[in-house]
Structure formats: structure tokens, C-alpha cells
Design an enzyme around this catalytic site. Structure first.
Site, PDB file in Angstrom:
ATOM      1  N   ARG A  41      -1.233   8.619  -0.820  1.00 45.84           N
ATOM      2  CA  ARG A  41       0.110   8.146  -0.472  1.00 45.84           C
ATOM      3  C   ARG A  41       1.196   8.826  -1.302  1.00 45.84           C
ATOM      4  O   ARG A  41       2.276   9.130  -0.792  1.00 45.84           O
ATOM      5  CB  ARG A  41       0.185   6.619  -0.653  1.00 45.84           C
ATOM      6  N   ALA A  98       8.480   4.223   3.299  1.00 43.71           N
ATOM      7  CA  ALA A  98       7.027   4.234   3.403  1.00 43.71           C
ATOM      8  C   ALA A  98       6.590   2.775   3.443  1.00 43.71           C
ATOM      9  O   ALA A  98       6.793   2.034   2.478  1.00 43.71           O
ATOM     10  CB  ALA A  98       6.411   4.960   2.213  1.00 43.71           C
ATOM     11  N   SER A  99       6.014   2.365   4.543  1.00 46.59           N
ATOM     12  CA  SER A  99       5.645   0.955   4.713  1.00 46.59           C
ATOM     13  C   SER A  99       4.609   0.542   3.682  1.00 46.59           C
ATOM     14  O   SER A  99       3.863   1.369   3.139  1.00 46.59           O
ATOM     15  CB  SER A  99       5.086   0.721   6.121  1.00 46.59           C
ATOM     16  N   ALA A 100       4.551  -0.758   3.414  1.00 42.88           N
ATOM     17  CA  ALA A 100       3.545  -1.282   2.497  1.00 42.88           C
ATOM     18  C   ALA A 100       2.146  -0.924   3.003  1.00 42.88           C
ATOM     19  O   ALA A 100       1.856  -1.085   4.193  1.00 42.88           O
ATOM     20  CB  ALA A 100       3.694  -2.791   2.366  1.00 42.88           C
ATOM     21  N   PHE A 242      10.165  -4.200  10.238  1.00 45.43           N
ATOM     22  CA  PHE A 242      10.397  -2.770  10.134  1.00 45.43           C
ATOM     23  C   PHE A 242      11.856  -2.458  10.449  1.00 45.43           C
ATOM     24  O   PHE A 242      12.558  -3.241  11.092  1.00 45.43           O
ATOM     25  CB  PHE A 242       9.501  -2.007  11.125  1.00 45.43           C
TER      26      PHE A 242
END
Length: 392
Positions: A41, A98-100, A242
């Protein structure tokens, strides 16, 4: 881990992997665990990110430990603000993140990809999600679409840097036309409506997964299965929020866009507390949003109005109707209502709320949606045969 990943990054990633396997409803499968390790990531985050609700800047060069912790926390990391423009002394607002990792892998589990599936992703962002899919399926089967040129270029570079080159397309995902049919469709931005073109691109039995939003509430995942008749139908699932797809954004402010000095509203009273429809009960808000798909709200605390401690504003997205509900700071069973425009919005909110309570206060996962080939959206409760009322 990737051979160019250092010991600190490997330790941080291993810690996150352990937490994910403990906290997710379904631990990562061997295929997704391999993707997690093969697509680090931190390789997809820019040097400068913004953390927390107050968007505190974090520079990797100045604060490497804090930056690395953010990279491997199970939290979203904002990677762009203000659509890439310098806000100067103005307000900062997130425009890409950047999503969890927890929601990323929960969504990938829900997408249920199988070897050989052809997948389209709307909202490339940093490219990490496309990288995970490419590692799992093969880059040749993954297409990802990004509307922001700078983000698209950086995502393509990030992906190439870890040895993956899916099809990265610069364009508006809402109007994209494909030359091939899809097995899976994934959005990593929330949507207020599903494009008929997306549904038409699916093979019968194909799965679509979209974060959902109404102007009333950003909440939930809509998982649709494509039918042989060109429609798609499926249930909502809880817990996601989101950023809204750029082409579906609305930028509205009560005093700038809606309320005018010459407006003369009608006065009435209500016993329904404004906090009942805007407070912590997300099930109520979700149900109201499904019924009133063009209505939004905002609070005005301590308005400069005699006898008013707080005011709830409700308005339509076309700015033609509005309502204000006043609390005097003392009485909690009676509120003053002001309504203006062709629609009586607070009356609509009351009707939507009472419909929800009369049906045993269903939670978001009890609802579903059907989208037909002509783009008609029909929300339903429990089964497609039980449609729910809609206005707007």
C-alpha cells in the site's frame, strides 16, 4: 513483500495484515493475501498526504514514521485536496483518498471475482485497488477509469512501479463505452444514480458493487446482479462512505443558492424532532434518503434570529423548495416550521419518516434497488415486489 520494501515497511504491512484477518468478517483468502503482500500500500501513497478529519498535512520527508503509520493503519488517507488546486488560505476539502484497507478487502470479497473474470473499476485514485485486482486476475483483465489527469498519470506510474500494467483510461466513467462485456464492475467513489450504460455492459449474472449516496446521507454499498433482460437488482449493505463521483457532485449553500430575501414562507408547527431525521440513527436517514432522492439538509446553530437556538434547513437539489425547522432551545415536543416553494419539504420528510417507522424501522440492509435498461431506479424493501414511495 516486494523485494524493494524495507524492513520497517514489511513490519508495518505484516501488522496490518494480522489486524485485517482478525477484524474482517472473512479473513483474506490466500489469493488476496498474496495480492496484499505483492502490492504494498505504501507504494501507492504520495509523499504528501492529509490525515484525520481536520486534514492535517503529513510530509513523508519530514515525518517518515507518521507517514508510514498512516500507510498501514486501517484508516483512509487523503491523497489529494481541492481537486489538486492550491487552497491557499481557503477551505481544504478532500478530493481523493486511499480507502481504508478494511473496506477495500471487504468490497473485494463482496465482488467475488473468479479467475478469468473481466473487471472494470470506476475511480482509479492511487491505483492500489486496481493493483490488487491485477495481481489476483492478471492485469490484462482489469480496466480502471479515472477522470482526473494527474491522478490517472500517477496511478499508472504507481502500478508500473510494482510491475503491473492494467488498462488505465483517462475519462468520465459515467459515459464510458466498452468494446467488451464485463463479469464484474466496481466503483470506488459513491454514486447517486447508476448509469444505464454500466448495466448494459454487464454479462448476465455479472456483479456490480457501488458505494451509495443520496443528498440526505452518504452510506452503504449496493451490490447488484445483472439479469438477462438488461436490468440489475440487488441489496444494500452497511458501512461505507466514499467521495461522490465528480460528475454527480452538487455544490449548494443555503444562503448563496436557495433562500432569497423575497421568499415568503408558510408557517406551521411539527412534533417530529428534527434530530430524529438527522441524528445518529443512520437507518432513519437512509430510508429518508431513498424516498427523497433530491433533498438535502444542513444545520445552522445559533442563527441570528430571536427565540431560535438552532435551525435545520432542508432544500431540494434544484434549489426551488426549502424548509426551516426551528428549535427554541427549551421545548422538545413542538417546533416551528417554515416552508417555501412548490413542494412542502418538511411534510415530505415527515411522511418518509412515518413510512419508515410504520414498517418496523428497517435497517439499510433490508432495502434493495432495481435498475432497468432505461435507467429507472426502483428502491424496494425486502423483495423487489415491495417498492417504497419516492418523491423528487
Amino acid at each position: 513483500m516486494n523485494s524493494t520494501t524495507g524492513a520497517a515497511e514489511q513490519a508495518a504491512a505484516s501488522g496490518l495484515l494480522g489486524r485485517l484477518n482478525e477484524t474482517l468478517p472473512h479473513p483474506l483468502t490466500p489469493e488476496w493475501e498474496a495480492a496484499f503482500k505483492g502490492v504494498p500500500r505504501h507504494r501507492f501513497l504520495p509523499e504528501n498526504v492529509w490525515l484525520g478529519a481536520d486534514l492535517t498535512p503529513c510530509d513523508r520527508r519530514k515525518s517518515p514514521d507518521e507517514w508510514l503509520r498512516a500507510a498501514y493503519d486501517d484508516e483512509p488517507v487523503v491523497t489529494q485536496i481541492n481537486d489538486g488546486a492550491d487552497p491557499g488560505d481557503g477551505d481544504r476539502w478532500p478530493s481523493c483518498s486511499a480507502s481504508a484497507p478494511g473496506i477495500v478487502f471487504r468490497m473485494l470479497h463482496m465482488l467475488d471475482v473468479q479467475s478469468g473474470d473481466r473487471v472494470l473499476e470506476i475511480g482509479t485514485g492511487t491505483g492500489w485497488n486496481a493493483g490488487l485486482l491485477s495481481h489476483r486476475l492478471g492485469a490484462e483483465l482489469v480496466t480502471t477509469v479515472e477522470v482526473d489527469p494527474a491522478l490517472a498519470d500517477q496511478a499508472a506510474a504507481n502500478l508500473k512501479d510494482v510491475g503491473l500494467e492494467p488498462h488505465v483510461i483517462l475519462g468520465d466513467g459515467a459515459t464510458l463505452e466498452l468494446s467488451h462485456r464485463l463479469d464484474r464492475f466496481l466503483a470506488t467513489c459513491s454514486v447517486r444514480s447508476v448509469s444505464p450504460g454500466w448495466v448494459a455492459s454487464m454479462k448476465p449474472g455479472g456483479v456490480m458493487l457501488l458505494p451509495w449516496e443520496t443528498p440526505w446521507l452518504c452510506y452503504g454499498l449496493l451490490r447488484l446482479t445483472a439479469g438477462s433482460d438488461g436490468s440489475a437488482s440487488g441489496n444494500f449493505h452497511p458501512h461505507s462512505a466514499f467521495m461522490l463521483m465528480r460528475g454527480q457532485r452538487t455544490d449548494l449553500r443555503i444562503f448563496r443558492d436557495v433562500v432569497r430575501d423575497e421568499h415568503v414562507p408558510e408557517e406551521s408547527t411539527t412534533r417530529l424532532s428534527p434530530w430524529a431525521v438527522t441524528g445518529d440513527d443512520w437507518a432513519a436517514q437512509f430510508a429518508i434518503g431513498l424516498q427523497l432522492r433530491d433533498v438535502w439538509f444542513t444545520w445552522h446553530e445559533d442563527p441570528d434570529v430571536e427565540g431560535v437556538a438552532s435551525r435545520l434547513w432542508v432544500a431540494t437539489t434544484d434549489a426551488t423548495s426549502w424548509a426551516a425547522i426551528d428549535h427554541d432551545g427549551q421545548t422538545n415536543d413542538r417546533f416551528t416550521v417554515w416552508e417555501y416553494g412548490p413542494r412542502r419539504l418538511w411534510s415530505e420528510v415527515e411522511a418518509a419518516y412515518h413510512w419508515w417507522t410504520s414498517h418496523a424501522r428497517p435497517r439499510p440492509e433490508h432495502f434493495g434497488m432495481t435498475i432497468t435498461s432505461d435507467g429507472r431506479h426502483t428502491p424496494w424493501l425486502e423483495t423487489p415486489n415491495t417498492t417504497i414511495p419516492q418523491t423528487g
